[in-house]
Write an enzyme that holds these catalytic residues in place. Structure first.
Site, PDB file in Angstrom:
ATOM      1  CB  CYS A   1      -0.869  -0.015   1.242  1.00  0.00           C
ATOM      2  SG  CYS A   1      -1.774  -1.558   1.401  1.00  0.00           S
TER       3      CYS A   1
ATOM      4  NE  ARG B   1       4.072   2.426  -2.878  1.00  0.00           N
ATOM      5  CZ  ARG B   1       4.720   1.467  -2.227  1.00  0.00           C
ATOM      6  NH1 ARG B   1       4.153   0.301  -2.069  1.00  0.00           N
ATOM      7  NH2 ARG B   1       5.912   1.676  -1.735  1.00  0.00           N
TER       8      ARG B   1
ATOM      9  CD1 TRP C   1      -1.777  -5.567  -2.994  1.00  0.00           C
ATOM     10  CD2 TRP C   1      -2.418  -4.402  -4.774  1.00  0.00           C
ATOM     11  NE1 TRP C   1      -1.755  -6.394  -4.067  1.00  0.00           N
ATOM     12  CE2 TRP C   1      -2.142  -5.721  -5.178  1.00  0.00           C
ATOM     13  CE3 TRP C   1      -2.844  -3.486  -5.711  1.00  0.00           C
ATOM     14  CZ2 TRP C   1      -2.270  -6.126  -6.499  1.00  0.00           C
ATOM     15  CZ3 TRP C   1      -2.966  -3.897  -7.026  1.00  0.00           C
ATOM     16  CH2 TRP C   1      -2.683  -5.214  -7.417  1.00  0.00           C
TER      17      TRP C   1
ATOM     18  CG  ASN D   1       2.280  -1.705   3.008  1.00  0.00           C
ATOM     19  OD1 ASN D   1       1.648  -2.651   2.539  1.00  0.00           O
ATOM     20  ND2 ASN D   1       3.415  -1.277   2.510  1.00  0.00           N
ATOM     21  N   GLY D   2       0.756  -4.223   4.860  1.00  0.00           N
ATOM     22  CA  GLY D   2       1.296  -5.529   5.250  1.00  0.00           C
ATOM     23  C   GLY D   2       0.194  -6.488   5.659  1.00  0.00           C
TER      24      GLY D   2
ATOM     25  CD  GLU E   1       7.428 -15.997 -18.254  1.00  0.00           C
ATOM     26  OE1 GLU E   1       6.484 -16.353 -18.995  1.00  0.00           O
ATOM     27  OE2 GLU E   1       7.538 -14.834 -17.816  1.00  0.00           O
TER      28      GLU E   1
ATOM     29  CE  LYS F   1       7.982 -11.746 -18.405  1.00  0.00           C
ATOM     30  NZ  LYS F   1       6.879 -12.452 -18.894  1.00  0.00           N
TER      31      LYS F   1
ATOM     32  CD  GLU G   1       5.695 -10.305 -22.165  1.00  0.00           C
ATOM     33  OE1 GLU G   1       4.587  -9.775 -22.267  1.00  0.00           O
ATOM     34  OE2 GLU G   1       5.970 -11.082 -21.240  1.00  0.00           O
TER      35      GLU G   1
ATOM     36  CG  HIS H   1      11.419 -35.697 -31.872  1.00  0.00           C
ATOM     37  ND1 HIS H   1      11.404 -37.000 -32.329  1.00  0.00           N
ATOM     38  CD2 HIS H   1      11.784 -35.772 -30.558  1.00  0.00           C
ATOM     39  CE1 HIS H   1      11.718 -37.813 -31.349  1.00  0.00           C
ATOM     40  NE2 HIS H   1      11.939 -37.105 -30.253  1.00  0.00           N
TER      41      HIS H   1
ATOM     42  CE  LYS I   1       0.828  -6.518 -15.071  1.00  0.00           C
ATOM     43  NZ  LYS I   1       1.968  -7.445 -15.255  1.00  0.00           N
TER      44      LYS I   1
HETATM   45  C1  AGP Z   1       3.152 -11.877 -19.393  1.00  0.00           C
HETATM   46  O1  AGP Z   1       4.371 -11.153 -19.294  1.00  0.00           O
HETATM   47  C2  AGP Z   1       2.130 -11.159 -20.247  1.00  0.00           C
HETATM   48  N1  AGP Z   1       1.903  -9.857 -19.761  1.00  0.00           N
HETATM   49  C3  AGP Z   1       0.868 -11.994 -20.463  1.00  0.00           C
HETATM   50  O2  AGP Z   1       1.251 -13.231 -21.012  1.00  0.00           O
HETATM   51  C4  AGP Z   1       0.045 -12.285 -19.176  1.00  0.00           C
HETATM   52  O3  AGP Z   1       0.735 -13.188 -18.368  1.00  0.00           O
HETATM   53  C5  AGP Z   1      -1.293 -12.907 -19.612  1.00  0.00           C
HETATM   54  O4  AGP Z   1      -1.991 -11.962 -20.399  1.00  0.00           O
HETATM   55  C6  AGP Z   1      -2.170 -13.318 -18.430  1.00  0.00           C
HETATM   56  O5  AGP Z   1      -2.493 -12.191 -17.661  1.00  0.00           O
HETATM   57  P1  AGP Z   1      -3.157 -12.435 -16.214  1.00  0.00           P
HETATM   58  O6  AGP Z   1      -2.132 -13.174 -15.411  1.00  0.00           O
HETATM   59  O7  AGP Z   1      -3.447 -11.066 -15.681  1.00  0.00           O
HETATM   60  O8  AGP Z   1      -4.393 -13.249 -16.405  1.00  0.00           O
END
Ligand code: AGP
Length: 619
Positions: free
Chosen positions: A2, A31, A79, A105-106, A488, A492, A495, A511, A614
């Site tokens: 928070c 935040r 939060w 906060n916590g 993953e 990264k 994206e 394969h 996001k």
């Molecule tokens: C991950 O870096 C991306 N921003 C994206 O793959 C994300 O993980 C995915 O859209 C799922 O989002 P969520 O965890 O908010 O459901």
């Protein structure tokens, strides 16, 4: 995570305390939060306002009913951890006599026990929060001791968990008292005025002279004094520092980007996700996981639904839960799930993993699963979001707000929460002995420090990224839990740096994908522990040889002391020795740093990559 701000100043009561606190809360807006509130000490007594939603809701409420001029003020952006984001659950929390206000906060781990004692003593509660418990305790201590500092000292000795607390009292109009344990609190030093904040962003436009408080310290600020004591009431010297960040950098904790900041917050995200969920001797208590134990014992299949990074967390969970619980686990991309006519029923536990809790693909999959009669457990970071509201139960990750579009700390927190789920099911269904579970929990408790060691070694990875800033394609290989880590790592890089990157199960290489390998092709290889699953390590080392023999540049992530990889590795990035199933918590971190740094080296927008959001709230 928070936002917290405190202010006290000399001179006649004025609008300055409110102005300073509201401006500070605005700076902490990054935040992310779900409610906000302020409390003011005025000659007319304590006054306060708090509203769910964004800061503008609070501002509008204050414009409609302007408070009296004040001498001190505290403010909070919440939060949520305990209790939905509502006006009542927003901070500050007020004592029954209306003279004391507290913000927090916590997580207060023992709040249930303390609340029962207060209820038995006739105290009535308005909210569902752990914070209100501390507010009533503090008020009673003040009435007993007649001093806010001593009252804070007495109360913090009763609390367990992590907290930053700020309090004001109508009878001490030029005083703000704060306390911290495992949660940040800094002091801003002014001329005839002093400040408190969860980070320097709270007061950086007023002063750059600050004090950093230590563990279990209590600070009392007045317009002309700052006094710090320890839990025994002994005065302590604290470290002064000058904030040399600009305001924009301050909200990122001095890092260039939120993503860097959040990579560095990963040890705490994992530690906070573990906090309060295990007892001494390794007994798990997932008290918010409200699915009937009889139902959980009857589960004969688990289906994880998620997207992107969250889906890769689900893939890691699959290996762990199948090994510990002997329940088959399927991991399904949420947007594919309902269109494939999945075979799920009342004996299927569907686990929906999501940082935002608002991903429409996952929401629709949750609805479909429930229509089929399955119980749905949400593993989510954002309190009060849609997915937990539409699920039967929730296991919150406590990663704090994740601002960067590219998920990092939420990913590690999701994996951690899934480990806890797997161990809880194993405990409930008797698949594992308590001492076996206790040993794994003991290893999990060491993971924040292990992650920190990887983060501390970031310079090697940063230099590697800069040396590769013109690369156009990178491959990632892994086996077992290293396979979702490879996926993953590739995501990264895609994206953030907008280049081709592909993750493979290392065994799949021969394969077909090995045709991609050419002279100089950079290939990351995530190597499992040599002490882990039989043959797994040897097979991955032979995969390194396969690609090296075809000219690849091998970038190997391997445990401290694993010498077997050295003859075949162009670069070795070391991670601490870790049990096989827990290794993703450390092996993914160099890949996050690499992608982040390469994007920065290319001058790209690390926090807001092109074409991305996001939270993907459309199907
Ligand atoms: C991950 O870096 C991306 N921003 C994206 O793959 C994300 O993980 C995915 O859209 C799922 O989002 P969520 O965890 O908010 O459901």
């Amino acid at each position: 995570m928070c936002g917290i701000v405190g202010y006290v100043g000399r001179g006649e009561p004025s609008g300055r305390p409110l102005d300073v606190v509201m401006e500070g809360l605005g700076r902490l807006e990054y935040r992310g939060y779900d409610s906000a509130g302020v409390a003011l000490v005025t000659p007319q007594g304590l006054q306060w306002a708090k509203r769910a939603g964004k800061l503008t809701n609070l501002s509008q409420a204050l414009e409609r009913r302007p408070p009296a001029p004040a001498t001190a003020a505290i403010g909070h952006t919440r939060w949520a951890t305990h209790g939905a984001p509502t006006d009542v659950n927003a901070h500050p929390h007020i004592s029954q006599d209306g003279k004391l206000a507290l913000i927090h906060n916590g997580i207060i781990e023992n709040f249930n026990t303390l609340k029962e004692e207060l209820l038995a003593d006739g105290v009535s509660f308005l909210s569902e929060t752990d914070t209100e418990v501390a507010a009533h305790l503090l008020s009673r201590a003040f009435d007993r001791l007649g001093d806010l500092t001593e009252a804070m000292r007495a109360v913090t000795r009763e609390l367990e968990g992590a907290f930053t607390l700020l309090a004001v009292h109508a009878d001490m109009p030029r005083t703000v008292v704060g306390a911290r344990r495992n949660s940040p609190l800094v002091v801003g030093l002014g001329d005839g005025e002093n400040f408190l904040g969860s980070d320097v962003a709270a007061f950086i436009s007023h002063t750059r002279s600050a004090l950093e408080l230590g563990q279990d310290q209590i600070v009392t600020i007045t317009p002309d004094s700052v006094e710090v004591i320890d839990g025994d009431g002994v005065p302590v010297e604290v470290k002064a520092f000058t904030v040399d960040w600009d305001a924009s950098a301050a909200v990122k904790g001095g890092f260039r980007t939120f993503m860097e900041k959040e990579i560095h917050e990963q040890p705490k995200a994992v530690a906070d996700t573990l906090l309060g969920r295990t007892t001494v001797g390794g007994h798990l208590t997932l008290d918010e996981l409200r699915i009937d134990e009889v139902v959980l014992r009857s589960v004969d299949k688990i289906v994880v639904i998620a997207c992107g990074t969250a889906a890769y967390a689900g893939h890691v969970a699959k290996y762990a839960i199948e090994h510990w619980c002997r329940i088959p686990v399927e991991v399904e991309l949420a947007h594919e799930f309902r269109y494939r006519d999945p075979v799920v029923n009342e004996k299927t536990l569907v686990v929906a993993i999501s940082q935002s809790g608002e991903t429409m693909d996952t929401i629709m999959a949750v609805r479909h699963a429930r229509e089929q009669g399955s119980k749905v457990l949400a593993v989510v970071n954002t309190h009060g979001s849609t997915i937990p509201r539409e699920s039967d139960a929730v296991l919150y990750t406590h990663a704090g707000p994740e601002v960067a579009v590219a998920s990092t700390k939420a990913f590690l927190a999701q994996i951690t929460a899934c480990y806890l789920l797997g161990l809880y099911l194993a405990q409930l269904r008797g698949n594992m002995y308590q001492d076996e579970i206790g040993r794994i929990l003991a290893e999990l408790a060491l993971m924040p420090e292990r992650i920190q060691r990887v983060v501390d070694n970031e310079e090697q990875v940063r230099k590697l990224a800069h040396s590769m800033k013109d690369v156009t394609s990178v491959l990632f290989l892994g086996r077992h839990v290293g396979f979702p880590v490879a996926m993953e790592g590739a995501l990264k890089l895609k994206e953030l740096a907008y280049i081709h990157a592909e993750g493979f199960a290392a065994g799949e290489l021969k394969h077909g994908p090995i045709a991609l390998v050419d002279v100089g092709t950079p290939v990351f290889v995530i190597v499992p522990s040599p002490r882990g699953r039989d043959h797994l390590h040897a097979k991955v080392v032979s995969n390194i040889q396969e690609v090296r023999a075809r000219g690849a540049r091998t970038l190997v992530i391997a445990e401290d002391g694993d010498a077997a990889v050295e003859p075949f590795a162009d670069v070795v990035i070391r991670v601490p020795q870790t049990p096989t199933l827990l290794a993703p918590l450390v092996t993914v971190v160099p890949l996050q740093i690499f992608a982040c740094e390469l994007a920065a080296a290319k001058g790209l927008d690390v926090d807001q990559p092109r074409n991305l959001a996001k939270s993907v709230t459309v199907e």
